[in-house]
Design an enzyme around this catalytic site. Structure first.
Site, mmCIF file in Angstrom:
data_model
loop_
_atom_site.group_PDB
_atom_site.id
_atom_site.type_symbol
_atom_site.label_atom_id
_atom_site.label_comp_id
_atom_site.label_asym_id
_atom_site.label_seq_id
_atom_site.Cartn_x
_atom_site.Cartn_y
_atom_site.Cartn_z
ATOM 1 N N LYS A 1 -3.850 -4.324 -6.965
ATOM 2 C CA LYS A 1 -3.027 -3.500 -6.074
ATOM 3 C C LYS A 1 -3.712 -2.165 -5.786
ATOM 4 C CE LYS A 1 1.236 -4.277 -5.546
ATOM 5 N NZ LYS A 1 2.054 -4.789 -4.445
ATOM 6 N N CYS B 1 8.148 30.752 21.509
ATOM 7 C CA CYS B 1 6.981 30.527 20.658
ATOM 8 C C CYS B 1 7.217 31.138 19.273
ATOM 9 C CB CYS B 1 5.742 31.146 21.302
ATOM 10 S SG CYS B 1 4.332 31.183 20.177
ATOM 11 N N SER C 1 4.110 -16.468 -6.508
ATOM 12 C CA SER C 1 3.758 -15.059 -6.330
ATOM 13 C C SER C 1 2.383 -14.833 -6.955
ATOM 14 C CB SER C 1 4.830 -14.238 -7.038
ATOM 15 O OG SER C 1 4.655 -12.900 -6.749
ATOM 16 N N GLU D 1 -10.556 -11.362 -1.085
ATOM 17 C CA GLU D 1 -10.007 -11.165 0.262
ATOM 18 C C GLU D 1 -8.875 -10.137 0.238
ATOM 19 O OE1 GLU D 1 -7.234 -15.149 0.341
ATOM 20 O OE2 GLU D 1 -9.334 -15.335 0.833
ATOM 21 N N LYS E 1 -5.263 -8.376 0.470
ATOM 22 C CA LYS E 1 -3.875 -8.801 0.264
ATOM 23 C C LYS E 1 -3.081 -8.249 1.436
ATOM 24 C CE LYS E 1 -0.222 -8.947 -3.230
ATOM 25 N NZ LYS E 1 0.855 -8.892 -2.291
ATOM 26 N N CYS F 1 -2.397 33.502 22.469
ATOM 27 C CA CYS F 1 -1.273 33.713 21.552
ATOM 28 C C CYS F 1 -1.783 33.872 20.131
ATOM 29 C CB CYS F 1 -0.301 32.544 21.637
ATOM 30 S SG CYS F 1 0.918 32.545 20.313
ATOM 31 N N ARG G 1 9.194 -17.872 2.649
ATOM 32 C CA ARG G 1 9.012 -18.188 1.236
ATOM 33 C C ARG G 1 10.344 -18.384 0.514
ATOM 34 N NH1 ARG G 1 5.684 -14.630 -3.108
ATOM 35 N NH2 ARG G 1 7.214 -13.047 -2.577
ATOM 36 N N TYR H 1 10.338 -0.154 -6.024
ATOM 37 C CA TYR H 1 10.824 -1.487 -6.389
ATOM 38 C C TYR H 1 9.977 -2.072 -7.524
ATOM 39 C CZ TYR H 1 12.224 -6.363 -6.028
ATOM 40 O OH TYR H 1 12.680 -7.621 -6.319
ATOM 41 N N ASP I 1 6.797 0.753 -3.988
ATOM 42 C CA ASP I 1 6.377 1.303 -5.260
ATOM 43 C C ASP I 1 7.577 1.469 -6.189
ATOM 44 O OD1 ASP I 1 3.900 2.155 -6.344
ATOM 45 O OD2 ASP I 1 4.819 4.142 -6.550
HETATM 46 S S1 IVH Z 1 -2.812 -16.442 -2.147
HETATM 47 C C1 IVH Z 1 0.072 -19.009 -5.117
HETATM 48 N N1 IVH Z 1 -3.935 -14.722 -0.620
HETATM 49 O O1 IVH Z 1 0.907 -11.969 -1.639
HETATM 50 C C2 IVH Z 1 0.064 -17.749 -4.353
HETATM 51 N N2 IVH Z 1 -1.629 -14.431 -1.057
HETATM 52 O O2 IVH Z 1 2.278 -11.058 -4.038
HETATM 53 C C3 IVH Z 1 -1.236 -17.678 -3.670
HETATM 54 N N3 IVH Z 1 -0.627 -12.513 0.079
HETATM 55 O O3 IVH Z 1 3.095 -14.665 -1.865
HETATM 56 C C4 IVH Z 1 -1.177 -16.662 -2.642
HETATM 57 N N4 IVH Z 1 -2.446 -11.858 1.111
HETATM 58 O O4 IVH Z 1 2.475 -13.805 0.486
HETATM 59 C C5 IVH Z 1 -2.792 -15.087 -1.195
HETATM 60 N N5 IVH Z 1 -5.097 -13.279 0.752
HETATM 61 C C6 IVH Z 1 -3.965 -13.642 0.194
HETATM 62 C C7 IVH Z 1 -2.761 -12.941 0.383
HETATM 63 C C8 IVH Z 1 -1.610 -13.358 -0.279
HETATM 64 C C9 IVH Z 1 -1.165 -11.637 0.923
HETATM 65 C C10 IVH Z 1 0.772 -12.505 -0.343
HETATM 66 C C11 IVH Z 1 1.408 -13.854 -0.379
HETATM 67 C C12 IVH Z 1 1.902 -14.001 -1.786
HETATM 68 C C13 IVH Z 1 2.040 -12.567 -2.200
HETATM 69 C C14 IVH Z 1 2.065 -12.388 -3.697
#
Ligand code: IVH
Length: 692
Positions: free
Chosen positions: A325, A419, A87, A118, A120, A441, A141, A43, A41
């Protein structure tokens, strides 16, 4: 959900240059050995501050600035990626997500066909290169253009097989991480080796992935989130992979024997509308605390290959995907003190006093330290910077000290010799230290808990009165209250005829409390009000509870193995107290619940399906009116459960009904967004009229 966290404001060029250096150092440490001087956070905030300064002073942008780099200036490897590893841009609220989707659709000139949603995954991105079905190379990466070869880790990553089901040539992308149990295992191995532990699963995974000469091996886990054909591959299979929707690519990846999130409670789904996307986000956020691996958000992608191609890429991130996020569950703060308390059951527990820190939406000042062994194992010292974890309703806990942030001013933590409550000796034979007097106690605390409003509800028994009775030797536990005579009570200081009669009547009335309250009054660790209600509805009678083994106890909703074992142990210890209660004529059954049948069918199961709230999860919010006004929240919850429902405190996609009184705030808004049925207190009272 949350709004964008603030950024670190930078006043001038010097502050900007310092911030760039700080971010570079943190990124280098993080991608280097997996340690970091900043939590995620902090960062992110720093990076946003740098970005804001650069937006205002474009002529002062330093060439070394991490903003233009994919991985914030990470260690660069020498293996070029076949396709850059980009990213993701971030959003922090439903509104920001809607704004992003609208701008994407403007760019496409049409609505997005379908969305993929999905988790993260909170680990490290990796590229796994397969040739003819064989895993030939693993690359981190790095800076997104080139990464480091970590092929030495092949064979240590669960979910990433050395061979695919088919002899295909493909690059798989996904996240390498540690599950909770892998993390615990890794910490134990490192502890045995050099006496230290890892700060958190992600830094443990980062360090482990790069380590080549450790004398111990720690297992990692892979979850795939993408598959790319090699750019120069002219085969038909490559061509068809390029055209598949993301969801079908993920099915194909799983068919190759590779782990994806499909097998977890946060499996990727395809959504038709943004409302469905938001619903899934809420769902994932709700189940997050119970997952066996860390996630830090939700990734929303265009599912169709055509939409992705049309949206294209920015310099840092694709335009067809975004990361939503979730609030941070882990931060670094200072350990400023350790308090020792003897609990109601005599257990002596240390509690960390922290420099206040915001975690998952609330300010955390205290965190559990479990026990003395835990402090020693983690090598904690006063003044340490520590990693603190909190998610959902989980009690905040100190994970580990950040050893490389030590200044030398840290002090050892003083361990109590007696204690802290009564000064008697401590039984240190178990990992959980206990006062030798056990429950006695904290007799005042445990009796006062037992007679409290949500347990036996005996009015007129203040702590001072309980103390008087203990001092006079009239009682040693709350069961003794039921044997007190009029004369004994009247003889106490400041007791008159009227107050004595009132107290005797209140104690008498408590004898007919429903089982859930009597059980709750016992103060079994891990069984508060709602768990006690579930136990009482499940078993019906105290005898059925006492006859249950660990397996039978585990069948109660929300009861894990650890809690079930603890409950068994505690019940053995409480047996004399329960016997005394029975002898006093205290009710030992739950009204409306048939005793468990010999067939093994539980009492609750036998009757539940005919009740008006059967199978429903009900949340109550706002101030109650009408018939419900006289009831405490606990009593309303009891009412819900008598009517066959399950009382819950938070609204989620699973909620069936929201009872919304006046001044109902965010829970009502959330229920409306999720399409949950909402009723007024009066409407609800009518629905369950027969159960008051
Ligand atoms: S798709 C072109 N799907 O999050 C980048 N990334 O903050 C497409 N990550 O570098 C990435 N879960 O390492 C994708 N379900 C998910 C992910 C995911 C974690 C990571 C991944 C990416 C980073 C970006």
């Amino acid at each position: 959900m949350t709004d964008a966290p603030p950024s670190t404001p930078l006043a001038d060029q010097t502050a900007y240059a310092e911030a760039v250096q700080l971010a570079l150092d943190a990124a280098a440490a993080y991608y280097g050995d997996g340690t970091s001087t900043l939590d995620d956070d902090a960062y992110d905030r720093l990076l946003r501050g740098i970005q804001a300064y650069e937006d205002e002073h474009p002529d002062e942008v330093l060439p070394t600035s991490p903003t233009g780099k994919v991985a914030g200036g990470a260690v660069v490897g020498d293996v070029p990626h076949l396709v850059p590893m980009l990213s993701l841009d971030n959003v922090f609220s439903a509104q920001q997500l809607a704004d992003w989707a609208a701008s994407l659709e403007r760019r496409l000139g049409r609505p997005v066909t379908r969305w993929s949603v999905e988790p993260k995954l909170d680990g490290l991105a990796i590229s796994a290169r397969y040739r003819h079905g064989r895993l030939v190379q693993l690359v981190t990466r790095g800076d997104g253009t080139a990464g480091e070869d970590v092929s030495h880790a092949i064979g240590t990553i669960a979910g990433l097989p050395a061979r695919l089901a088919e002899p295909v040539t493909v690059e798989l992308r996904g996240e390498v991480m540690m599950t909770t149990s892998q993390f615990e295992d890794a910490c134990a191995k490192r502890q045995a080796h050099d006496g230290t532990t890892f700060a958190n699963p992600r830094s443990a995974a980062a360090g482990t992935l790069r380590a080549q000469d450790r004398p111990y091996v720690c297992e990692l886990t892979f979850f795939g989130y993408g598959a790319l054909p090699y750019p120069d591959d002219p085969s038909e299979q490559a061509a068809s992979l390029r055209e598949l929707p993301h969801s079908e690519i993920m099915t194909w990846v799983a068919e190759q024997g590779v782990q994806t999130t499909a097998t977890t409670p946060v499996a990727g789904i395809v959504a038709e509308t943004l409302a469905q996307v938001q619903e899934r986000i809420e769902r994932i956020a709700t189940v997050r605390p119970g997952l066996s691996f860390n996630i830090d958000g939700i990734v929303i992608k265009c599912n169709s290959a055509a939409d992705q191609a049309l949206a294209g890429f920015g310099s840092r991130a694709p335009r067809w995907a975004i990361a939503y996020k979730l609030p941070a569950t882990e931060k670094i703060t200072k350990l400023v003190g350790v308090e020792w308390n003897t609990g109601r059951t005599g257990v002596i527990a240390p509690r960390a006093v922290l420099e206040p820190v915001e975690l998952d939406g609330s300010i955390v000042t205290y965190a559990t330290l479990h026990n003395v062994a835990d402090i020693t194992r983690r090598g904690l010292m006063l003044g340490d910077s520590v990693v603190v974890y909190k998610a959902g309703d989980v009690i905040p806990r100190v994970e580990a000290p950040v050893v490389h942030l030590r200044t030398g001013a840290e002090q050892p933590i003083a361990i109590p010799q007696v204690c802290p409550s009564c000064g008697d000796a401590i039984d240190t034979s178990q990992e959980r230290w206990r006062c030798v007097r056990g429950r006695a106690c904290r007799a005042i605390a445990s009796i006062s808990y037992a007679v409290g409003r949500d347990q036996l509800d005996v009015e007129g028994l203040a702590n001072s009165r309980i103390e008087q009775m203990l001092d006079a030797g009239l009682i040693t536990d709350f069961a003794d209250l039921f044997f007190l005579t009029h004369e004994q009570i009247l003889a106490l200081d400041r007791m008159g005829e009227t107050s004595t009669a009132k107290l005797i009547a209140a104690i008498e009335a408590a004898k007919s409390s429903p089982l859930n309250r009597t059980f709750c009054a016992l103060g079994v660790r891990g069984t508060g009000r709602s768990m006690s209600r579930r136990i009482a509805r499940h078993f019906g009678t105290m005898d059925a509870i006492l006859a249950a083994d660990a397996d039978a106890i585990r069948a109660v909703e929300g009861m894990g193995t650890e809690k079930a074992t603890l409950m068994l142990e505690e019940l053995t210890e409480l047996q004399p107290l329960i016997d005394k209660l029975k002898k006093a004529g205290v009710n030992m059954s739950e009204p409306g619940v048939e005793p468990a049948e010999l067939s093994g069918k539980t009492a609750a199961a036998a009757t539940a399906s005919e009740l008006p709230l059967a199978g429903m999860s009900v949340v109550v919010t706002g101030s109650m009116t009408g018939k419900l006004e006289a009831l405490s929240r606990n009593e309303v919850n009891e009412l819900i459960e008598r009517a066959g429902g399950r009382a819950s405190s938070s609204v989620s996609a699973k909620t069936s009904l929201l009872v919304a009184g006046e001044k109902a705030g965010s829970k009502r808004a959330k229920a409306e967004a999720l399409g949950v049925h909402i009723v007024t207190p009066d409407g609800f009272a009518a629905q369950v009229a027969a159960f008051f």
